[in-house]
Write an enzyme that holds these catalytic residues in place. Structure first.
Site, PDB file in Angstrom:
ATOM      1  CD  GLU A   1       9.890  11.205 -33.842  1.00  0.00           C
ATOM      2  OE1 GLU A   1       9.039  11.808 -33.163  1.00  0.00           O
ATOM      3  OE2 GLU A   1      11.018  10.895 -33.403  1.00  0.00           O
TER       4      GLU A   1
ATOM      5  CD1 TRP B   1       5.396  11.244 -33.803  1.00  0.00           C
ATOM      6  CD2 TRP B   1       4.246  12.934 -32.889  1.00  0.00           C
ATOM      7  NE1 TRP B   1       6.266  12.302 -33.641  1.00  0.00           N
ATOM      8  CE2 TRP B   1       5.587  13.350 -33.091  1.00  0.00           C
ATOM      9  CE3 TRP B   1       3.341  13.833 -32.332  1.00  0.00           C
ATOM     10  CZ2 TRP B   1       6.039  14.621 -32.740  1.00  0.00           C
ATOM     11  CZ3 TRP B   1       3.785  15.104 -31.988  1.00  0.00           C
ATOM     12  CH2 TRP B   1       5.105  15.487 -32.194  1.00  0.00           C
TER      13      TRP B   1
ATOM     14  CE1 TYR C   1       9.841  19.090 -33.512  1.00  0.00           C
ATOM     15  CE2 TYR C   1       7.969  17.620 -33.205  1.00  0.00           C
ATOM     16  CZ  TYR C   1       8.999  18.375 -32.675  1.00  0.00           C
ATOM     17  OH  TYR C   1       9.179  18.426 -31.325  1.00  0.00           O
TER      18      TYR C   1
ATOM     19  CB  CYS D   1      10.305  19.195 -27.860  1.00  0.00           C
ATOM     20  SG  CYS D   1       8.712  18.970 -27.048  1.00  0.00           S
TER      21      CYS D   1
ATOM     22  NE  ARG E   1       8.460  23.707 -27.128  1.00  0.00           N
ATOM     23  CZ  ARG E   1       7.661  23.088 -26.264  1.00  0.00           C
ATOM     24  NH1 ARG E   1       7.735  23.350 -24.976  1.00  0.00           N
ATOM     25  NH2 ARG E   1       6.766  22.210 -26.683  1.00  0.00           N
TER      26      ARG E   1
ATOM     27  CG  ASP F   1       9.946  12.615 -21.339  1.00  0.00           C
ATOM     28  OD1 ASP F   1      10.714  12.167 -20.457  1.00  0.00           O
ATOM     29  OD2 ASP F   1       8.898  12.037 -21.678  1.00  0.00           O
TER      30      ASP F   1
END
Length: 321
Positions: free
Chosen positions: A63, A85, A127, A179, A223, A226
Protein backbone atom coordinates in the site's frame (compact mmCIF):
# COMPACT_ATOMS: atom_id res chain seq x y z
CA UNK A 1 11.52 -0.77 30.56
CA UNK A 2 7.98 -1.12 29.21
CA UNK A 3 7.46 -2.74 25.87
CA UNK A 4 6.60 -0.02 23.31
CA UNK A 5 3.51 -1.97 22.26
CA UNK A 6 2.05 -1.34 25.72
CA UNK A 7 1.29 2.20 24.49
CA UNK A 8 -1.08 0.72 21.95
CA UNK A 9 -2.70 -1.68 24.41
CA UNK A 10 -3.16 1.19 26.87
CA UNK A 11 -4.87 3.16 24.12
CA UNK A 12 -7.26 0.30 23.35
CA UNK A 13 -8.10 -0.02 27.05
CA UNK A 14 -8.65 3.72 27.42
CA UNK A 15 -11.09 3.80 24.51
CA UNK A 16 -12.98 0.80 25.89
CA UNK A 17 -13.25 2.41 29.33
CA UNK A 18 -13.69 6.09 28.52
CA UNK A 19 -14.77 6.29 24.87
CA UNK A 20 -17.91 8.22 23.97
CA UNK A 21 -20.47 6.21 22.06
CA UNK A 22 -21.15 7.82 18.69
CA UNK A 23 -23.09 7.00 15.56
CA UNK A 24 -20.60 7.48 12.77
CA UNK A 25 -20.66 7.84 9.00
CA UNK A 26 -20.72 4.06 8.47
CA UNK A 27 -23.72 3.47 10.75
CA UNK A 28 -21.80 0.84 12.73
CA UNK A 29 -21.15 3.09 15.73
CA UNK A 30 -17.94 3.73 17.64
CA UNK A 31 -16.41 4.32 21.03
CA UNK A 32 -14.29 7.43 20.56
CA UNK A 33 -11.76 9.60 22.36
CA UNK A 34 -10.16 12.78 21.07
CA UNK A 35 -6.39 13.06 20.98
CA UNK A 36 -3.74 10.35 21.28
CA UNK A 37 0.02 10.09 20.82
CA UNK A 38 2.44 7.16 20.60
CA UNK A 39 6.21 7.30 20.15
CA UNK A 40 8.38 4.57 18.62
CA UNK A 41 12.18 4.50 18.69
CA UNK A 42 13.33 3.09 15.36
CA UNK A 43 17.05 2.92 15.99
CA UNK A 44 18.89 -0.38 15.58
CA UNK A 45 16.50 -1.55 12.83
CA UNK A 46 13.52 -1.92 15.20
CA UNK A 47 10.16 -1.62 13.46
CA UNK A 48 6.78 -1.02 15.23
CA UNK A 49 5.09 -4.16 13.96
CA UNK A 50 2.54 -5.18 16.59
CA UNK A 51 2.91 -8.63 18.11
CA UNK A 52 -0.34 -9.09 20.08
CA UNK A 53 -1.89 -10.01 16.74
CA UNK A 54 -0.35 -10.73 13.36
CA UNK A 55 -0.08 -7.69 11.10
CA UNK A 56 0.34 -8.54 7.43
CA UNK A 57 3.23 -6.18 6.86
CA UNK A 58 3.75 -6.97 3.17
CA UNK A 59 0.19 -5.83 2.50
CA UNK A 60 0.93 -2.57 4.31
CA UNK A 61 4.21 -2.15 2.44
CA UNK A 62 2.51 -2.69 -0.93
CA UNK A 63 0.00 0.00 0.00
CA UNK A 64 2.77 2.48 0.87
CA UNK A 65 4.58 1.80 -2.41
CA UNK A 66 1.24 2.32 -4.21
CA UNK A 67 0.87 5.70 -2.51
CA UNK A 68 4.40 6.66 -3.50
CA UNK A 69 3.78 5.74 -7.13
CA UNK A 70 0.99 8.30 -7.12
CA UNK A 71 -1.62 5.71 -8.08
CA UNK A 72 -5.32 5.94 -7.27
CA UNK A 73 -6.74 2.84 -9.00
CA UNK A 74 -6.91 -0.46 -7.14
CA UNK A 75 -6.02 -2.57 -10.18
CA UNK A 76 -2.28 -2.76 -9.45
CA UNK A 77 -2.96 -3.51 -5.78
CA UNK A 78 -5.38 -6.32 -6.62
CA UNK A 79 -2.86 -7.77 -9.06
CA UNK A 80 -0.48 -8.00 -6.08
CA UNK A 81 -3.21 -9.76 -4.07
CA UNK A 82 -3.73 -6.70 -1.88
CA UNK A 83 -7.43 -6.10 -1.15
CA UNK A 84 -7.33 -3.42 1.52
CA UNK A 85 -8.87 -0.74 -0.73
CA UNK A 86 -11.38 -2.95 -2.55
CA UNK A 87 -14.29 -2.43 -0.15
CA UNK A 88 -14.92 1.17 -1.23
CA UNK A 89 -15.20 0.74 -5.02
CA UNK A 90 -17.01 -2.57 -4.50
CA UNK A 91 -19.62 -0.86 -2.34
CA UNK A 92 -20.00 1.90 -4.95
CA UNK A 93 -20.41 -0.65 -7.75
CA UNK A 94 -23.04 -2.66 -5.87
CA UNK A 95 -25.08 0.45 -5.06
CA UNK A 96 -24.84 1.82 -8.61
CA UNK A 97 -25.68 -1.40 -10.44
CA UNK A 98 -27.70 -3.46 -7.98
CA UNK A 99 -25.34 -6.35 -8.69
CA UNK A 100 -24.47 -8.07 -5.41
CA UNK A 101 -21.19 -9.37 -6.82
CA UNK A 102 -18.73 -11.03 -4.45
CA UNK A 103 -15.42 -9.36 -3.66
CA UNK A 104 -13.62 -12.19 -5.45
CA UNK A 105 -15.74 -11.73 -8.56
CA UNK A 106 -15.31 -7.96 -8.52
CA UNK A 107 -11.54 -8.20 -8.13
CA UNK A 108 -11.34 -10.77 -10.93
CA UNK A 109 -13.02 -8.28 -13.29
CA UNK A 110 -10.76 -5.46 -12.08
CA UNK A 111 -7.69 -7.53 -12.96
CA UNK A 112 -8.95 -8.89 -16.28
CA UNK A 113 -10.75 -5.87 -17.76
CA UNK A 114 -8.87 -2.57 -18.00
CA UNK A 115 -12.00 -0.66 -19.06
CA UNK A 116 -13.94 -2.05 -16.08
CA UNK A 117 -11.03 -1.15 -13.78
CA UNK A 118 -10.88 2.38 -15.17
CA UNK A 119 -14.61 2.85 -14.55
CA UNK A 120 -15.01 1.11 -11.20
CA UNK A 121 -11.55 0.71 -9.68
CA UNK A 122 -10.52 4.32 -9.31
CA UNK A 123 -10.81 5.89 -5.87
CA UNK A 124 -10.64 9.50 -6.96
CA UNK A 125 -7.79 11.88 -6.00
CA UNK A 126 -6.76 9.99 -2.84
CA UNK A 127 -3.36 9.81 -1.14
CA UNK A 128 -1.04 9.12 -4.08
CA UNK A 129 -2.53 11.90 -6.18
CA UNK A 130 -2.04 14.47 -3.44
CA UNK A 131 1.41 13.26 -2.42
CA UNK A 132 2.92 13.12 -5.91
CA UNK A 133 0.60 15.05 -8.25
CA UNK A 134 -1.12 17.83 -6.27
CA UNK A 135 -2.86 20.03 -8.83
CA UNK A 136 -2.25 23.70 -8.08
CA UNK A 137 -4.43 26.64 -9.09
CA UNK A 138 -1.80 27.44 -11.72
CA UNK A 139 -2.59 24.15 -13.48
CA UNK A 140 0.76 22.59 -12.58
CA UNK A 141 1.23 19.35 -10.65
CA UNK A 142 3.35 19.45 -7.49
CA UNK A 143 5.33 16.51 -6.15
CA UNK A 144 5.27 16.96 -2.38
CA UNK A 145 7.46 13.91 -1.69
CA UNK A 146 10.18 15.15 -4.04
CA UNK A 147 9.99 18.58 -2.37
CA UNK A 148 10.43 17.01 1.10
CA UNK A 149 13.47 15.07 -0.05
CA UNK A 150 15.00 18.16 -1.66
CA UNK A 151 14.47 20.23 1.50
CA UNK A 152 16.01 17.54 3.69
CA UNK A 153 19.10 17.63 1.50
CA UNK A 154 19.26 21.40 1.04
CA UNK A 155 17.86 22.91 4.24
CA UNK A 156 17.45 20.24 6.95
CA UNK A 157 16.89 22.83 9.69
CA UNK A 158 13.71 24.09 8.03
CA UNK A 159 10.45 23.96 9.96
CA UNK A 160 8.55 23.56 6.70
CA UNK A 161 9.58 20.02 5.78
CA UNK A 162 6.15 18.44 5.54
CA UNK A 163 3.51 17.16 3.16
CA UNK A 164 -0.22 16.55 3.50
CA UNK A 165 -3.21 15.22 1.64
CA UNK A 166 -6.04 17.52 2.73
CA UNK A 167 -6.71 19.21 -0.61
CA UNK A 168 -10.04 20.89 0.10
CA UNK A 169 -11.42 21.12 -3.47
CA UNK A 170 -10.72 17.41 -4.01
CA UNK A 171 -12.24 16.04 -0.80
CA UNK A 172 -15.67 15.45 -2.29
CA UNK A 173 -14.23 13.42 -5.16
CA UNK A 174 -12.31 10.99 -2.92
CA UNK A 175 -13.62 7.54 -2.03
CA UNK A 176 -12.28 8.28 1.46
CA UNK A 177 -10.72 11.57 2.58
CA UNK A 178 -7.21 11.09 3.96
CA UNK A 179 -7.07 9.76 7.51
CA UNK A 180 -3.28 10.02 7.91
CA UNK A 181 -3.20 13.47 6.45
CA UNK A 182 0.01 15.20 7.55
CA UNK A 183 3.66 14.17 7.85
CA UNK A 184 6.38 16.45 9.23
CA UNK A 185 10.12 15.77 9.36
CA UNK A 186 12.80 16.87 11.82
CA UNK A 187 16.56 16.38 11.54
CA UNK A 188 18.80 16.06 14.57
CA UNK A 189 22.43 15.13 14.99
CA UNK A 190 24.23 12.56 17.16
CA UNK A 191 25.46 13.89 20.47
CA UNK A 192 29.17 13.13 20.68
CA UNK A 193 29.03 13.12 24.47
CA UNK A 194 26.42 10.35 24.60
CA UNK A 195 27.76 8.13 21.82
CA UNK A 196 28.96 4.73 22.89
CA UNK A 197 30.59 1.82 21.18
CA UNK A 198 27.43 -0.24 21.67
CA UNK A 199 25.16 2.37 20.14
CA UNK A 200 27.32 2.55 17.05
CA UNK A 201 27.53 -1.17 16.42
CA UNK A 202 24.11 -2.31 15.13
CA UNK A 203 23.69 -1.97 11.41
CA UNK A 204 20.98 0.29 10.13
CA UNK A 205 18.54 -0.81 7.47
CA UNK A 206 20.89 0.01 4.61
CA UNK A 207 23.85 -2.02 5.74
CA UNK A 208 25.88 0.81 7.32
CA UNK A 209 27.43 1.15 10.76
CA UNK A 210 27.90 4.92 10.71
CA UNK A 211 26.48 6.56 13.85
CA UNK A 212 27.64 10.04 12.84
CA UNK A 213 25.01 10.63 10.17
CA UNK A 214 22.06 12.94 10.78
CA UNK A 215 19.00 11.38 12.42
CA UNK A 216 15.64 11.76 10.72
CA UNK A 217 12.51 11.90 12.86
CA UNK A 218 8.94 12.01 11.61
CA UNK A 219 5.56 12.99 13.00
CA UNK A 220 2.41 11.55 11.46
CA UNK A 221 -0.98 13.11 12.28
CA UNK A 222 -4.26 11.32 11.62
CA UNK A 223 -7.61 13.06 11.79
CA UNK A 224 -9.41 9.73 12.25
CA UNK A 225 -8.12 6.34 13.40
CA UNK A 226 -9.76 2.92 13.27
CA UNK A 227 -7.66 1.82 16.23
CA UNK A 228 -8.29 -1.91 15.92
CA UNK A 229 -7.82 -2.44 12.18
CA UNK A 230 -6.19 0.68 10.80
CA UNK A 231 -3.68 1.79 13.41
CA UNK A 232 -1.42 -1.30 13.27
CA UNK A 233 -1.04 -0.75 9.51
CA UNK A 234 -0.54 2.98 10.01
CA UNK A 235 2.32 2.49 12.47
CA UNK A 236 4.16 0.14 10.15
CA UNK A 237 3.48 2.20 7.02
CA UNK A 238 4.71 5.38 8.67
CA UNK A 239 7.84 3.65 9.92
CA UNK A 240 8.50 2.29 6.44
CA UNK A 241 8.09 5.73 4.88
CA UNK A 242 10.52 7.18 7.43
CA UNK A 243 13.04 4.43 6.69
CA UNK A 244 12.78 4.88 2.92
CA UNK A 245 13.16 8.65 2.99
CA UNK A 246 16.04 8.39 5.48
CA UNK A 247 17.80 6.05 3.05
CA UNK A 248 17.38 8.40 0.10
CA UNK A 249 18.75 11.43 2.00
CA UNK A 250 21.58 9.49 3.69
CA UNK A 251 20.26 9.79 7.25
CA UNK A 252 19.49 7.29 9.99
CA UNK A 253 15.88 6.76 11.14
CA UNK A 254 15.17 8.05 14.62
CA UNK A 255 11.82 8.49 16.35
CA UNK A 256 8.38 8.06 14.85
CA UNK A 257 5.74 10.17 16.61
CA UNK A 258 2.16 9.20 15.78
CA UNK A 259 -0.76 11.47 16.70
CA UNK A 260 -4.49 11.06 16.21
CA UNK A 261 -7.58 13.24 16.52
CA UNK A 262 -10.77 11.14 16.59
CA UNK A 263 -9.40 7.85 17.89
CA UNK A 264 -12.05 5.17 17.91
CA UNK A 265 -13.07 1.54 18.09
CA UNK A 266 -16.01 0.30 16.05
CA UNK A 267 -18.65 -1.35 18.22
CA UNK A 268 -18.34 -4.58 16.24
CA UNK A 269 -14.63 -4.73 17.17
CA UNK A 270 -15.10 -4.73 20.96
CA UNK A 271 -14.84 -8.48 21.44
CA UNK A 272 -11.76 -8.62 19.21
CA UNK A 273 -10.13 -5.86 21.23
CA UNK A 274 -10.80 -7.70 24.48
CA UNK A 275 -9.12 -10.77 23.03
CA UNK A 276 -6.10 -8.71 22.02
CA UNK A 277 -5.84 -7.10 25.45
CA UNK A 278 -5.57 -10.58 26.99
CA UNK A 279 -2.27 -11.14 25.18
CA UNK A 280 1.25 -10.10 26.19
CA UNK A 281 3.57 -8.35 23.71
CA UNK A 282 6.55 -10.16 22.28
CA UNK A 283 9.79 -8.47 21.13
CA UNK A 284 9.41 -6.18 18.14
CA UNK A 285 11.06 -7.50 14.97
CA UNK A 286 13.74 -5.74 12.96
CA UNK A 287 13.65 -4.72 9.32
CA UNK A 288 16.41 -4.56 6.74
CA UNK A 289 16.17 -2.60 3.52
CA UNK A 290 18.36 -4.30 0.96
CA UNK A 291 18.80 -1.42 -1.48
CA UNK A 292 19.68 2.23 -1.37
CA UNK A 293 18.12 3.72 -4.49
CA UNK A 294 18.88 7.24 -5.69
CA UNK A 295 15.15 8.02 -5.77
CA UNK A 296 12.18 7.24 -3.55
CA UNK A 297 10.70 5.61 -6.67
CA UNK A 298 13.43 2.98 -6.69
CA UNK A 299 12.16 0.86 -3.78
CA UNK A 300 10.47 -2.49 -4.43
CA UNK A 301 8.62 -4.87 -2.12
CA UNK A 302 11.52 -7.33 -2.49
CA UNK A 303 13.82 -4.79 -0.81
CA UNK A 304 12.14 -5.15 2.59
CA UNK A 305 13.06 -7.99 4.93
CA UNK A 306 11.47 -8.34 8.37
CA UNK A 307 13.35 -10.57 10.78
CA UNK A 308 12.36 -12.07 14.12
CA UNK A 309 8.62 -11.49 13.80
CA UNK A 310 6.81 -13.91 16.13
CA UNK A 311 3.32 -12.51 16.70
CA UNK A 312 0.22 -13.96 18.30
CA UNK A 313 -2.36 -15.20 15.75
CA UNK A 314 -4.35 -12.78 13.64
CA UNK A 315 -7.68 -11.48 14.99
CA UNK A 316 -10.49 -11.11 12.46
CA UNK A 317 -12.55 -7.92 12.42
CA UNK A 318 -14.77 -6.45 9.70
CA UNK A 319 -13.98 -3.19 7.87
CA UNK A 320 -16.59 -0.46 8.28
CA UNK A 321 -17.18 1.16 4.88
Amino acid sequence: MRHPEEQYLDLLAEILEHGEKKIDRTGVGTLSIFGAMLRFDMRNDVVPLLTTKRVYWKTAAKEMLWFLRGETNIQSLVREKCSIWTDWPLDKYRKATGNDISMEGFEARIVADDDFAAQWGDLGPVYGKQWRRWLGPDGKEYDQIADVIEMLKRNPASRRILFHGWNVPDIGSMALPPCHLLYQFYVSYPDESTKSKDSASPENGHGDKDSTRPILKMLCFQRSTDTMLGAPFNYFNASLLLRMIAGVVDMDPGELIWMSGDTHLYLNHVDAVKEQLSRSPRPFPTMKILSRPDSIDGYRIEDFVVEGYDPHPAIKADVAV
